[in-house]
Design an enzyme around this catalytic site. Structure first.
Site, PDB file in Angstrom:
ATOM      1  CG  ASN A  81      -0.444  -0.301   2.508  1.00 55.39           C
ATOM      2  OD1 ASN A  81       0.707  -0.720   2.633  1.00 55.39           O
ATOM      3  ND2 ASN A  81      -1.216  -0.057   3.551  1.00 55.39           N
ATOM      4  CG  ASP A 138      -1.954  -5.631   4.540  1.00 47.56           C
ATOM      5  OD1 ASP A 138      -2.820  -6.342   5.063  1.00 47.56           O
ATOM      6  OD2 ASP A 138      -1.353  -4.730   5.148  1.00 47.56           O
ATOM      7  CG  HIS A 165      -6.529  -6.416   4.784  1.00 46.87           C
ATOM      8  ND1 HIS A 165      -5.883  -5.589   5.682  1.00 46.87           N
ATOM      9  CD2 HIS A 165      -7.831  -6.068   4.827  1.00 46.87           C
ATOM     10  CE1 HIS A 165      -6.782  -4.777   6.246  1.00 46.87           C
ATOM     11  NE2 HIS A 165      -7.970  -5.051   5.733  1.00 46.87           N
ATOM     12  CG  ASP A 290      -0.428  -4.944  10.358  1.00 48.43           C
ATOM     13  OD1 ASP A 290       0.111  -4.279   9.454  1.00 48.43           O
ATOM     14  OD2 ASP A 290      -1.654  -4.961  10.546  1.00 48.43           O
ATOM     15  N   GLY A 309      -3.149   1.618  12.697  1.00 52.56           N
ATOM     16  CA  GLY A 309      -1.777   1.137  12.582  1.00 52.56           C
ATOM     17  C   GLY A 309      -0.916   1.483  13.776  1.00 52.56           C
TER      18      GLY A 309
HETATM   19  O1  DOR Z   1      -3.610  -1.182  11.150  1.00 52.26           O
HETATM   20  C1  DOR Z   1      -3.374  -1.275   9.973  1.00 52.26           C
HETATM   21  N1  DOR Z   1      -2.516  -0.441   9.353  1.00 52.26           N
HETATM   22  N2  DOR Z   1      -3.996  -2.217   9.270  1.00 52.26           N
HETATM   23  C2  DOR Z   1      -3.923  -2.280   7.949  1.00 52.26           C
HETATM   24  O2  DOR Z   1      -4.548  -3.134   7.387  1.00 52.26           O
HETATM   25  C3  DOR Z   1      -3.132  -1.285   7.187  1.00 52.26           C
HETATM   26  C4  DOR Z   1      -2.086  -0.717   8.023  1.00 52.26           C
HETATM   27  C5  DOR Z   1      -1.464   0.526   7.435  1.00 52.26           C
HETATM   28  O3  DOR Z   1      -1.031   0.473   6.285  1.00 52.26           O
HETATM   29  O4  DOR Z   1      -1.348   1.524   8.154  1.00 52.26           O
END
Ligand code: DOR
Length: 408
Positions: A81, A138, A165, A290, A309
């Site tokens: 991403n 994801d 995901h 993650d 995140g």
């Molecule tokens: O908590 C998350 N952060 N989950 C995700 O699926 C993406 C990720 C992000 O890229 O910040």
């Protein structure tokens, strides 16, 4: 006695042959009582966000890989991403160039499954395949069944893994924490568990149909564990990961702060317990962090308004060692397997002569100011943990050395 003869090794090293001489050359190590240290093969995290290219104000390949080294990791797989999204070789090239220039450990990119991670059109899977660890969208679930089926068919023919995901957007309704007791009590909009497990159930069916090697990212619900346990018993080619926060925290730990917000969210106590059981019985193959850094300003906007995140690379092992090994829930060997050989086996990643050395008696509070990552948001801030990474060696180079060793 050499350092290598004194030190305790846990886990499978690929060729212990060269490790002794590398160890003996590390400044400071020989003069210390190395019998109190343990050596692990380099940890491998198949789920990190290093934010470059596109979002270098959150993290860079350099800071992300330094953070990984600080946490004992020597291999990571970086999620797509990004901007540009690596959906073609042309769009992957800038990331490959940055990795080549700036990474201090092995950083392997994921290729996107669909163009722009938009779920409408397949990416150039064939062109990307030689350069990527696996494929994933994801950050986003693939909503259309037909798109997922087609992706699985192609990824199977390329002999790669599809890491999903799982999130059904039709069930989200603006939710941002678990749809449970805390959300009800504090007037927050919840994310239901079915948004995750509904899509896993669909994908397991498609994986059985297509024979694709299917891997589920960051599972968080008890239903997900059940579905995957049954799928494995039925012989479906499926693996999964969870993250330290889902094993160690639940909605009862929530506070009104951005550092408690991630996707999927912290679930109920029963979900957490089911994840620990799944880890122990082999349903959950591996632990990934993650690691998802955002700027301090972005994470300062509270539970509702901060982006999803949290960071994880620099605290994962100490947290898991303290919360699961020291409490007798999993053996140290068992934990190390989930962080080293299990992810490498599934994603066909080689283990070089990479390793880290830890002082498991050192205890200290988790302090984000000590992180090398640009992201500082962690729900574990202030929690006392055991285990300090003294040294990480990757490709024969020292990529992290604790300052106390350097002074010796
Ligand atoms: O908590 C998350 N952060 N989950 C995700 O699926 C993406 C990720 C992000 O890229 O910040």
């Amino acid at each position: 006695m050499t350092v290598f003869q004194k030190i305790k090794i846990i886990g499978q090293l690929s060729s212990a042959g060269v490790v002794p001489s590398v160890l003996d050359e590390v400044p400071g190590l020989a003069s210390l009582d190395s019998s109190k240290y343990v050596l692990f093969p380099g940890f491998c995290d198949v789920h990190v966000h290093f934010r470059e290219p596109g979002f270098s104000y959150k993290e860079t390949i350099r800071t992300g890989s330094l953070a990984a080294a600080h946490g004992g990791y020597t291999d990571v797989c970086a999620m797509p991403n990004l901007n540009p999204v690596p959906d073609s070789v042309e769009h992957l090239r800038p990331q490959l160039d940055l990795i080549e220039r700036d990474a201090c450990i092995h950083v392997r990119p994921y290729g996107a499954v669909t163009v722009g991670e938009k779920g409408q059109e397949l990416a150039d899977l064939q062109g990307l395949a030689p350069y990527v660890a696996a494929f994933s969208d994801d950050g986003k679930g693939i909503q259309r069944e037909e798109m997922m089926r087609e992706a699985m068919k192609q990824i199977r023919s390329l002999n790669k893994v599809l890491a999903a995901h799982c999130e059904d957007e039709s069930l989200l309704r603006g939710g941002y924490i678990h749809d449970g007791a805390y959300a009800n009590a504090h007037g927050h909009r919840g994310i239901c568990s079915e948004s995750e497990w509904g899509q896993i159930a669909r994908d397991v069916r498609l994986a059985a149909e297509t024979g694709c090697a299917y891997h589920v990212c960051h599972i968080s619900t008890k239903e997900s564990v059940d579905i995957l346990r049954r799928a494995k018993r039925a012989g479906v080619n499926v693996t999964c990961e969870t993250a330290p926060h889902y094993l160690l925290l639940d909605e009862n730990d929530l506070q009104e702060l951005g550092r408690f917000k991630m996707n999927p969210p912290l679930r109920s106590r029963e979900d957490r317990q089911a994840l620990v059981e799944g880890l122990l019985d082999g349903t959950i193959d591996m632990i990934a962090t993650d690691h998802a850094p955002h700027s301090p300003e972005e994470k300062s906007r509270g539970l509702e308004k901060s982006p999803f995140g949290i960071v994880g690379l620099e605290s994962a092992f100490p947290l898991l060692y303290t919360g699961l090994v020291k409490t007798g829930q999993i053996s140290l060997e068992g934990l190390v397997e989930k962080l080293t050989s299990a992810p490498r086996t599934r994603f066909s990643l080689p283990l070089g002569n990479d390793f880290s050395v830890w002082d498991l008696d050192a205890s200290y509070p988790v302090d984000p100011a000590e992180f090398l990552s640009m992201g500082k948001a962690t729900p574990f801030e202030g929690q006392t943990v055991y285990g300090r990474c003294m040294l990480t060696v990757c490709g024969g180079k020292t990529v992290w050395i604790d300052p106390s060793l350097q002074e010796k």
